[in-house]
Structures are given as C-alpha cells and as structure tokens.
Design an enzyme around this catalytic site. Structure first.
Site, PDB file in Angstrom:
ATOM      1  N   GLU A 171     -25.394  -0.625 -40.435  1.00 58.10           N
ATOM      2  CA  GLU A 171     -26.129  -1.773 -40.958  1.00 58.10           C
ATOM      3  C   GLU A 171     -27.169  -2.181 -39.923  1.00 58.10           C
ATOM      4  O   GLU A 171     -26.877  -2.185 -38.720  1.00 58.10           O
ATOM      5  CB  GLU A 171     -25.162  -2.940 -41.233  1.00 58.10           C
ATOM      6  CG  GLU A 171     -25.840  -4.226 -41.659  1.00 58.10           C
ATOM      7  CD  GLU A 171     -24.827  -5.345 -41.920  1.00 58.10           C
ATOM      8  OE1 GLU A 171     -23.723  -5.046 -42.438  1.00 58.10           O
ATOM      9  OE2 GLU A 171     -25.124  -6.516 -41.586  1.00 58.10           O
ATOM     10  N   GLU A 186     -31.422 -12.548 -39.040  1.00 54.50           N
ATOM     11  CA  GLU A 186     -30.423 -13.457 -39.568  1.00 54.50           C
ATOM     12  C   GLU A 186     -30.607 -14.818 -38.904  1.00 54.50           C
ATOM     13  O   GLU A 186     -30.984 -14.903 -37.730  1.00 54.50           O
ATOM     14  CB  GLU A 186     -29.009 -12.962 -39.314  1.00 54.50           C
ATOM     15  CG  GLU A 186     -28.579 -11.782 -40.165  1.00 54.50           C
ATOM     16  CD  GLU A 186     -27.124 -11.435 -39.936  1.00 54.50           C
ATOM     17  OE1 GLU A 186     -26.279 -11.786 -40.785  1.00 54.50           O
ATOM     18  OE2 GLU A 186     -26.837 -10.820 -38.895  1.00 54.50           O
TER      19      GLU A 186
END
Length: 277
Positions: free
Chosen positions: A155, A160
C-alpha cells in the site's frame, strides 16, 4: 498626475497588469510523459470512464473500525463543480430501503478508485485542499489492482490527514514486513499549517529503487528498496489510485468525532500520473 493622464497610463498598463493567468497546464517531470489525468473540468458526476466507487464493505463495516457508509455515485458525496472534485463526508443516516447495502452507519462519504489496469512506477500528483473536522480522515493512496492479500501486496499512502491533528500530513508505505498492524510501517509526517485552507500538491515518485514522498516538489520521505524480497518491497506490480474521506476509525477517531463540524469536504483540483519515457 492629472486624471486624464492617469487614465491613459492605466490603459497602457492594462494588458499586462490585468491579464488573467492561463489555466495551469501539466508540467511533466524531466524524462516523463503524462499518461493519465483528471482535471475535473466538467461539472456533474465524476467521469465514469476514469473512476468507480468502492462500496464493498458497506454492509459488513469498513476497515480500521471506520464509521462511514460509502455511497455509489451519490452527488451529495462526490461531484465535480467549478473545476474541482468535491468529496463530502456528511452526518446523516440513509434509508436502508433506498440503500439496501446500508450497514446502519451515521455518516456518508465516497471512496473513488481509478479505472483501468493501473500503473507500475511513475510520478503521481494530486492537488487538494483537505478537511479538518475532528473525526475526518481524508486520504490519497494506492493499492494493487490485483490485490490478493493485505499488507503483503503493499500500500502506498500519498497523503493522509486526521482532523484531530490539523495541519500534519503523512506519507506512508505498508508491506508484509512494514505495516501499521505490526507498528512497523515506514513513513513520515510533515507540517502543512494551511492544509485545510489552501491547495497543495501531494506527490509520490515511484521507481524500482525507491518511493519518494514530496509536498509541492519538496521531498520529505524516501522509502528505499532493500532488495530483500516481497515482504519489504511488493512494489513491482500495477497499482491504482484511491481518493476518499473516512470518518472515525482507529486513527481518525482517536479523539472522537465532532458531529458539529460536518459536512467535511476534500476538494481536488487535479490528479495527474506521469511515467518514464
């Protein structure tokens, strides 16, 4: 200066002083060509030729104990307006009769996934303005197009941000050896004090040797290929892009959810992908 002379001077300057800047054009990194982009220049639903919506865990509940229902092409949660993609998380419970996959969630949002075979290596850039309400968890990230097992298949989290830490943006990778479940994930955070008030370019440069995270062309973290095999480096396969706002969850909800702050928006000016020529 007399009024007539002043007016003449202003007219002489007008073409230069009042000229409107041309729309931003994709500027390819050296040695790369643009292979995919969405400039969000047509109002309405996101382009179905470029994006689909992931709703697969609405009934069972989303990962990391998140609290949102991800709607499928619902304009309240995902739309293009005024040249920007709007992903909007809302405090509302939908009618299960109208949304049969509803799992009882008290929030709605959208999770958009790029269509197509994906990309192996390249430069990925998303220009965005982030939400800052406590409990919001926007992300720009990547998963393998042929994901079989997480975290073994990898990933890449380009950006974020959690609302209880406004202005701190994170870039992270997850693999079999390095992941947040084992508390061994690899990444870094960077202070972006105006992340919720201004647009910034969130970037990753991915090569066979490293994944480099940058903000507005300034590198802040580099994850190198250790050449020890897939557990540390599963990044030699096609990945696809994901844009979403989660609500609550193990990280996003660490300090609760401020219901009074909703709706919360992530605004995206463009998404661009370049690959080596």
């Amino acid at each position: 200066m007399r009024p007539l002379a002043l007016a003449a001077a202003l007219l002489a300057l007008a073409p230069a002083a009042l000229a409107q800047p041309a729309p931003a054009q994709p500027s390819a990194p050296e040695g790369h060509r643009l292979v995919w982009a969405d400039e969000f220049d047509a109002d309405g639903p996101p382009d179905p030729a470029r994006w689909t919506f992931d709703t697969s865990a609405n009934r069972t509940g989303w990962y990391n104990n998140e609290a949102q229902y991800y709607a499928d092409a619902r304009p309240e949660n995902a739309r293009v307006e005024a040249g920007r993609l709007i992903i909007e998380a809302r405090r509302e419970r939908l009618d299960p009769a109208a949304f049969p996959d509803h799992g009882g969630q008290d929030y709605t949002s959208a999770r958009m996934v790029s269509r197509g075979p994906g990309w192996t290596y390249g430069v990925f850039e998303v220009r965005a303005k982030l939400p800052c309400g406590r409990g919001s968890w926007p992300a720009v990230w990547m998963l393998p197009t042929a994901l079989e097992a997480w975290p073994e298949d990898g990933e890449i989290d380009i950006m974020e941000h959690v609302g209880h830490r406004p202005g701190v943006v994170h870039g992270t990778v997850h693999t079999g050896a390095y992941n947040h479940v084992a508390k061994t994930q690899r990444g870094a955070g960077i202070r972006v004090p105006d992340a919720c008030d201004a647009f910034h370019r969130y970037q990753v440069r991915w090569t066979p040797d490293a994944i480099v995270f940058a903000l507005d062309d300034v590198e802040y973290y580099r994850f190198a290929n250790e050449r020890t095999g897939k557990p540390a480096w599963p990044f030699d396969q096609p990945f696809q892009l994901i844009l979403n706002i989660a609500v609550g969850g193990d990280w996003g909800g660490e300090e609760g959810v401020d219901d009074g702050s909703f709706p919360q928006r992530m605004e995206v000016d463009w998404v661009r992908v370049w690959q080596a020529e």
